[in-house]
Design a protein around this motif. Structure first.
Motif, PDB file in Angstrom:
ATOM      1  N   THR A 163      17.566  51.756  32.471  1.00 30.53           N
ATOM      2  CA  THR A 163      16.677  52.478  33.316  1.00 30.53           C
ATOM      3  C   THR A 163      16.676  53.876  32.811  1.00 30.53           C
ATOM      4  O   THR A 163      17.705  54.726  33.047  1.00 30.53           O
ATOM      5  N   GLU A 196      17.696  55.702  38.631  1.00 33.75           N
ATOM      6  CA  GLU A 196      17.102  55.630  39.903  1.00 33.75           C
ATOM      7  C   GLU A 196      17.921  56.811  40.606  1.00 33.75           C
ATOM      8  O   GLU A 196      17.582  56.883  41.720  1.00 33.75           O
ATOM      9  N   HIS A 244      17.015  49.186  39.712  1.00 28.24           N
ATOM     10  CA  HIS A 244      15.812  48.716  40.630  1.00 28.24           C
ATOM     11  C   HIS A 244      15.695  47.095  40.690  1.00 28.24           C
ATOM     12  O   HIS A 244      15.523  46.611  41.217  1.00 28.24           O
ATOM     13  N   ASN A 302       9.063  43.915  34.806  1.00 23.64           N
ATOM     14  CA  ASN A 302      10.660  43.978  34.639  1.00 23.64           C
ATOM     15  C   ASN A 302      10.945  42.457  34.698  1.00 23.64           C
ATOM     16  O   ASN A 302      11.634  42.039  33.630  1.00 23.64           O
ATOM     17  N   ASP A 349      14.042  49.705  31.446  1.00 23.99           N
ATOM     18  CA  ASP A 349      12.922  49.801  32.472  1.00 23.99           C
ATOM     19  C   ASP A 349      12.554  51.163  32.375  1.00 23.99           C
ATOM     20  O   ASP A 349      13.231  52.382  32.785  1.00 23.99           O
ATOM     21  N   SER A 358       2.113  45.857  38.302  1.00 18.03           N
ATOM     22  CA  SER A 358       3.509  46.526  38.902  1.00 18.03           C
ATOM     23  C   SER A 358       4.480  46.466  38.041  1.00 18.03           C
ATOM     24  O   SER A 358       4.668  45.620  37.169  1.00 18.03           O
ATOM     25  N   GLY A 359       5.587  47.338  38.397  1.00 22.57           N
ATOM     26  CA  GLY A 359       6.719  47.499  37.607  1.00 22.57           C
ATOM     27  C   GLY A 359       7.526  46.372  37.624  1.00 22.57           C
ATOM     28  O   GLY A 359       8.402  45.832  37.004  1.00 22.57           O
ATOM     29  N   THR A 360       7.823  45.872  39.072  1.00 23.68           N
ATOM     30  CA  THR A 360       8.482  44.694  39.355  1.00 23.68           C
ATOM     31  C   THR A 360       8.103  43.418  38.504  1.00 23.68           C
ATOM     32  O   THR A 360       8.853  42.580  37.855  1.00 23.68           O
ATOM     33  N   LYS A 401       3.392  55.488  38.324  1.00 24.46           N
ATOM     34  CA  LYS A 401       4.094  56.648  38.945  1.00 24.46           C
ATOM     35  C   LYS A 401       3.601  58.007  38.335  1.00 24.46           C
ATOM     36  O   LYS A 401       3.655  58.940  39.045  1.00 24.46           O
ATOM     37  N   ALA A 424       9.648  52.642  34.059  1.00 20.17           N
ATOM     38  CA  ALA A 424       9.132  52.993  35.185  1.00 20.17           C
ATOM     39  C   ALA A 424       8.547  54.716  35.291  1.00 20.17           C
ATOM     40  O   ALA A 424       7.528  55.036  35.668  1.00 20.17           O
ATOM     41  N   ARG A 425       9.620  55.405  34.871  1.00 19.50           N
ATOM     42  CA  ARG A 425       9.485  56.853  34.700  1.00 19.50           C
ATOM     43  C   ARG A 425       9.947  57.286  33.482  1.00 19.50           C
ATOM     44  O   ARG A 425      10.563  58.424  33.371  1.00 19.50           O
TER      45      ARG A 425
HETATM   46  C1  PLP Z   1      12.901  52.498  38.173  1.00 13.66           C
HETATM   47  C2  PLP Z   1      12.036  51.697  38.572  1.00 13.66           C
HETATM   48  N1  PLP Z   1      11.508  50.381  37.960  1.00 13.66           N
HETATM   49  C3  PLP Z   1      10.802  49.691  38.627  1.00 13.66           C
HETATM   50  C4  PLP Z   1       9.791  50.077  39.904  1.00 13.66           C
HETATM   51  C5  PLP Z   1       9.174  48.895  40.427  1.00 13.66           C
HETATM   52  O1  PLP Z   1       7.715  49.303  40.557  1.00 13.66           O
HETATM   53  P1  PLP Z   1       6.713  48.440  41.450  1.00 13.66           P
HETATM   54  O2  PLP Z   1       6.859  49.300  42.728  1.00 13.66           O
HETATM   55  O3  PLP Z   1       5.353  49.039  40.575  1.00 13.66           O
HETATM   56  O4  PLP Z   1       6.910  46.943  41.295  1.00 13.66           O
HETATM   57  C6  PLP Z   1      10.233  51.010  40.460  1.00 13.66           C
HETATM   58  C7  PLP Z   1       9.471  51.638  41.611  1.00 13.66           C
HETATM   59  O5  PLP Z   1       9.984  52.027  42.521  1.00 13.66           O
HETATM   60  C8  PLP Z   1      11.512  52.102  39.911  1.00 13.66           C
HETATM   61  O6  PLP Z   1      11.652  53.120  40.398  1.00 13.66           O
END
Ligand code: PLP
Length: 340
Positions: free
Chosen positions: A141, A145, A85, A64, A172, A59-61, A205, A174-175
């Motif tokens: 990021t 976002e 995020h 991070n 970050d 997971s991204g969380t 994602k 994630a994208r």
């Molecule tokens: C910019 C960004 N970082 C991190 C995450 C974290 O991802 P996860 O839902 O896998 O924990 C997200 C998820 O929406 C995100 O948009």
């Protein structure tokens, strides 16, 4: 007509094939398996360097929070955008993992930290003044976002300023694929070459099932052991890591991740253009796979009644997210409902 999130999209078939291919025989556990080790060469190719270490999470969380915790002590802080995020959507995970490190929230338009706000925050850092919490990390990021992208020049500029003040730079991503397609930059240009020390590189994602890679570049590699220890302690040491690595291999093979991000960005552009043709304003200039539409309550209700799935975003817009699986027909159907 599901535009709720790119995490709502299924995994790309190549990812499932790769999982199946990795599903043979007995393998070493906890990341010393053949597939995870083999991933190094592919990452070296994508990032055009050998000077890195990596770790996989689902997971991204987790990525991070783990990444930041290696660089932000309990008595320190991370500078980030107020809408990041890590600040808004991670239930305090960065603070929890760092044992109490703070997030210093900075403003700036379009989801990006403003240059003046960054300068001011950096100028305030004083490690000798015991009453304030000095920043140790700058977290950016990209894609932001708000669906906008920092250019390589912006990341380089901010990273240089952060380094000059002794901060480590976290991105970050994630994208990341969507940001690279939007800016035309390579993964190397947007990361270590721009001064990023630690990258959380998201593939979930973009089209994986659950695969996020933490990359430590250059001097940040000194934190490799600490990262592993923290991953273990927090339960983010997947015993069968080969299945995460197999996803990454499939996504990175033949630029699949960038092709999928290109498609998602194109679908968002189609959506944005169609909305504008119908007089709908957008809250931000879409650069990636997210569109923030300023729809009226009546429009939202017509769309919801027709089965469209999307959610409101901070500031009063509606977030419409496209993914690798979004079709032009789906976008056109949404626009058709809106037209009435
Ligand atoms: C910019 C960004 N970082 C991190 C995450 C974290 O991802 P996860 O839902 O896998 O924990 C997200 C998820 O929406 C995100 O948009």
């Amino acid at each position: 007509m599901n535009f709720s999130s790119d995490t709502s999209a299924p995994a790309h078939p190549n990812v499932l094939k790769a999982l199946s291919a990795a599903n043979t025989g007995l393998e070493a556990s906890y990341g010393i398996d053949v597939v995870t080790q083999r991933l190094r060469a592919r990452l070296a190719d994508v990032f055009n360097t050998d000077d890195f270490d990596y770790w996989l999470t689902a997971s991204g969380t987790a990525s991070n929070a783990l990444a930041l915790s290696c660089f932000c002590p309990p008595t320190g802080a991370v500078l980030c955008h107020a809408g990041a995020h890590i600040a808004v959507d991670e239930r305090g995970a960065p603070e929890f993992f760092s044992g109490g490190g703070k997030l210093h929230l900075l403003r700036g338009p379009d989801g990006k930290i403003g240059a003046a706000q960054l300068d001011e925050a950096l100028a305030r850092i004083n490690h000798d003044f015991v009453h304030e919490t000095p920043a140790h990390v700058l977290s950016l990021t990209n894609l932001t976002e708000n669906g906008t992208a920092y250019s390589v020049a912006e990341v380089s500029d901010y990273a240089a300023k952060a380094h000059a003040t002794g901060l480590v730079v976290h991105l970050d991503g994630a994208r990341l694929g969507n940001a690279l397609v939007a800016t035309g930059a390579s993964a190397a240009e947007m990361s270590w070459k721009a001064g990023v020390d630690v990258l959380t590189f998201g593939l979930t994602k973009t089209g994986a099932m659950g695969c996020e890679i933490i990359l430590l570049f250059g001097e940040a590699r000194q934190k490799k052991r600490e990262l592993e220890a923290r991953a273990k302690r927090s339960g983010h040491m997947p015993p069968k890591m080969r299945y995460l690595a197999a996803q990454a291999e499939a996504m990175l093979a033949d630029r699949l991740w960038l092709d999928l991000a290109t498609h998602a960005n194109e679908m968002a552009r189609r959506m944005a253009e169609g909305l504008r043709r119908q007089g709908v304003d957008l809250a931000f200039e879409p650069q990636g796979n997210e569109v923030f539409a300023l729809l009226s309550e009546a429009q939202v209700s017509v769309l919801h009644n027709a089965g469209a799935v999307f959610y409101p975003w901070m500031g009063g817009s509606q977030r419409l997210v496209c993914s690798w699986a979004t079709t032009p027909e789906e976008v056109d159907a949404f626009l058709g409902v809106l037209k009435g």
